[in-house]
Design an enzyme around this catalytic site. Sequence first.
Site, PDB file in Angstrom:
ATOM      1  N   ARG A  58      -8.328   0.614  -7.391  1.00  0.00           N
ATOM      2  CA  ARG A  58      -7.809   1.799  -8.308  1.00  0.00           C
ATOM      3  C   ARG A  58      -7.658   1.032  -9.544  1.00  0.00           C
ATOM      4  NH1 ARG A  58      -7.012   5.434  -4.837  1.00  0.00           N
ATOM      5  NH2 ARG A  58      -6.840   3.213  -3.192  1.00  0.00           N
ATOM      6  N   THR A  59      -6.963   0.465  -9.118  1.00  0.00           N
ATOM      7  CA  THR A  59      -5.647  -0.236 -10.930  1.00  0.00           C
ATOM      8  C   THR A  59      -7.262  -1.172 -11.417  1.00  0.00           C
ATOM      9  OG1 THR A  59      -3.685  -0.027  -9.518  1.00  0.00           O
ATOM     10  CG2 THR A  59      -3.738  -1.608 -11.714  1.00  0.00           C
ATOM     11  N   ARG A 108      -2.056  -8.367 -12.277  1.00  0.00           N
ATOM     12  CA  ARG A 108      -0.881  -8.453 -11.248  1.00  0.00           C
ATOM     13  C   ARG A 108      -1.305  -9.026 -10.442  1.00  0.00           C
ATOM     14  NH1 ARG A 108      -2.000  -3.904  -7.085  1.00  0.00           N
ATOM     15  NH2 ARG A 108      -2.185  -2.883  -8.678  1.00  0.00           N
ATOM     16  N   HIS A 136       5.352  -1.225 -12.700  1.00  0.00           N
ATOM     17  CA  HIS A 136       3.388  -0.944 -12.526  1.00  0.00           C
ATOM     18  C   HIS A 136       3.660  -0.113 -13.787  1.00  0.00           C
ATOM     19  CE1 HIS A 136      -0.224  -0.696 -11.663  1.00  0.00           C
ATOM     20  NE2 HIS A 136      -0.697  -0.065 -10.493  1.00  0.00           N
TER      21      HIS A 136
END
Lengths: 646, 192
Positions: A58-59, A108, A136
């Site tokens: 999703r990120t 990430r 995050h």
Amino acid sequence: MSRLAKFDVVSIEDLETSDIERVFALADSFAAQLAQGDQITTAAGLIMATLFYEPSTRTRLSFESSMHRLGGAVISSADMHASSAAKGESLADTVRVVSGYADLIVLRHPHDGAARVAAEYAPCPVLNAGDGSREHPTQTLCDLYILRKKKGHLKGLTVALCGDLKFGRTVHSLIYALARFGANIVAVPTSGMDVPDYVLKRLAAERNYSFSTVTMDELKSLAGGLDALYLTPSAPHQMALFTGDGALRNFPAAEPPAALDAFYVTRLQKERMSGKEAGPAQYVRFDARALRTSRTQEAVVMHPLPRLGELAYELDADPRAVYFEQAAAGVPVRMALIALLMEKAAAASVGPRPMAEAIRFKAEPPPRCSNLNCVTRFEGAYLAPRFTLGRSMDATVLALKCGLCERELKIEYVGHARSHRYYHFDENLQGYVRQWIEEGSLAVFDSVKQAEEAGYEPYRRGPQREIMNEEEVVGAIESLADQVIADVPDISAVSIVGVVSHGAMLALRLRGLIGSKTKVLPPCAALDAYKPADALHPIDGAENFNVEDRTIILVDDVINSGWTVQRAMATIWQRGRPAAVKLAVLIDRGHRAVPIRPNYVGKNIPTSRGERVQVRLAAAGTESKSHDRVMIYSIVEPLKEPEAAH
Amino acid sequence: MQSGFFLGVAMSAAPIVALDAAQVGRSIKRIAMEIAERNGGADNIVLVGIVRRGATLAERIADELRANGRREVPVGTLDISSYRDDGKGLPGDPRLIGRDIPFSLDAKRVVLVDDVLYTGRTVRAALDAISDLGRAESVQLAVLVDRGERELPIRADYVGKNIQAPHGQRVYVRLTEIDGADAVVVGNANVK
């Protein structure tokens, strides 16, 4: 000039409160435009690179969608581990190369502090999409955005954070942000998954903020409506569940409790758990009952998703369950963040945030970060560990904070490079240590042994007394040689290793005695566990020293905790696999901290912890042994007025 | 060496039971009790078991500490292999191949747990792994069986039983969770 400011968002703390408010305003406007189906071209011509060293759905998708929605383009590598990283390219090089292809990097990474490293090396802005178990920030922006949208404001909200509060990086960023906006936090960790100390310390120091922690059972009782439990005066932290300001301090027992505004539930992080820490059975399970009490009926339920078993599906239809809205907010919020970077470039008023200057240490080796997942442990020589002063509450250790992952390292012994004195740290030295840092003359040591091998003397010694004279020392070394000869069947298989410096002198003396008694002269080397480059070198005139299949007699003058022996064996094992290691010490003073026992002991001398045993030895081959003696003295005097700074 | 158990004639005989299920249970209880006594409770203790049977023993010791009304003791594991990965099948020196210790060891008293203490090489590798993980206050060693014949200067703090088995014989620790029943058995290398 670039259309984006060099403005990195590594931590939620990189954003001013006004920045966050601007992001929310922009997100509202983008959300409205998206709802109308408007074509947006704000970022036309810009390219975003997504570097994901860790899987994410999703990120990554929401970042990529955001850039497409803004009219920009996205480049991406399908799997960073399969590309340059697998060939050993450093993170610093990768981001510099990718900066040539893109205007913005989204990263990430599995290691703590990696996003900060990328931000320092990349000429273009870097957005942190999660680094190790740290932060995050864009997830936090989404969380805050939804919370504000649902509640109209953030100040004074009471938010219960439930589940894994230890590894969950989304939670750490959220805690900092809630504290900043004046929300009240109630932590409800699953057993063993409390909020880490460094997060609490940072909150206390920077925002004078603290919050209460309650157990899962107490939360369940609350969900069942057993309100009275929370007013028991004998359990003050339970009362604090509903305080007006969220903290323990000065809560008057009679004050009526307020209501909970939100539950923020985190995922059970199976991949990071051990068997006993908290099984799925002990993890929080959240269902509609929790929302039925008078104190929770206004509460919204949030979750960063994906969920496992912790949120019942029956909740989904409840308007208070906002986790899918939370996920959907990812796109307008991330669009808003990119748009903020463009606004900042137009304003041209930002530069890289100044870093607190790292401490320059005297004496080698400089300390390394104690966090095994810190990016400094993986990135190789270009990324030296860097530390600033930490905030340990323990007065007997000096806390150093890693500049990249924020983990604190506890130092017991400090030294002053000009006077060459070392000290057992205590709080009276705090001021002097600051002064030495300014002068660049601070040295830090793991142990007294390391300090003394670096040529440092104890700051002050108590009265000395002799505990072994020349005759006794000579006799003890003779006895060690006899013990070795009686125990080891084949002296020709023996090699001797002495720990510098007195262990090495003793090793040469032992070698001489064994040689004269057996007519076999074993090879002999000195070992310095603190000098990796020259850790094991022959001192018997030979070119090489071999450990493979040898019976090593490891020699040291004094054994205390035993950690030195552990380090020495680690050094030997880097060279090969010996057939056996036998440990010979002149003095065993007790206080063992590791399961190590010497095979041969010259003399057992029970001592107290604050005492220091000093061995003086004549060099091997010298006729007179008049230098041989063992002294004992105390170094525990409290340091009221250190004078070495002058 | 207290209570030595010497099997002089066991070379070709059937495997000998050195500890039966009840004795294994009592030994684990006693080790847990000694750990709590020596450390003044269990407040500052963490257990680290060596995979596979050491890890199971560590869980059992944690259960005992909990049953005695002490608090929950964190349990981690170290996976240390003593076989080479080049396929030659010869025993190499033990080295760390995995670790699951999801808590800090800083200032903790670490009790390292293994089933059998023999050459000391596995414990040495474990000490390296622990010292890499932070600044533990101390490391203590608990083993169900100490069979002597050390090649390194390693000693245990807590021992269930000392067994002197002839060279060429092996000491097998069997645990219910893995093997279906608790026992310590001494036998030839191919007996299991």
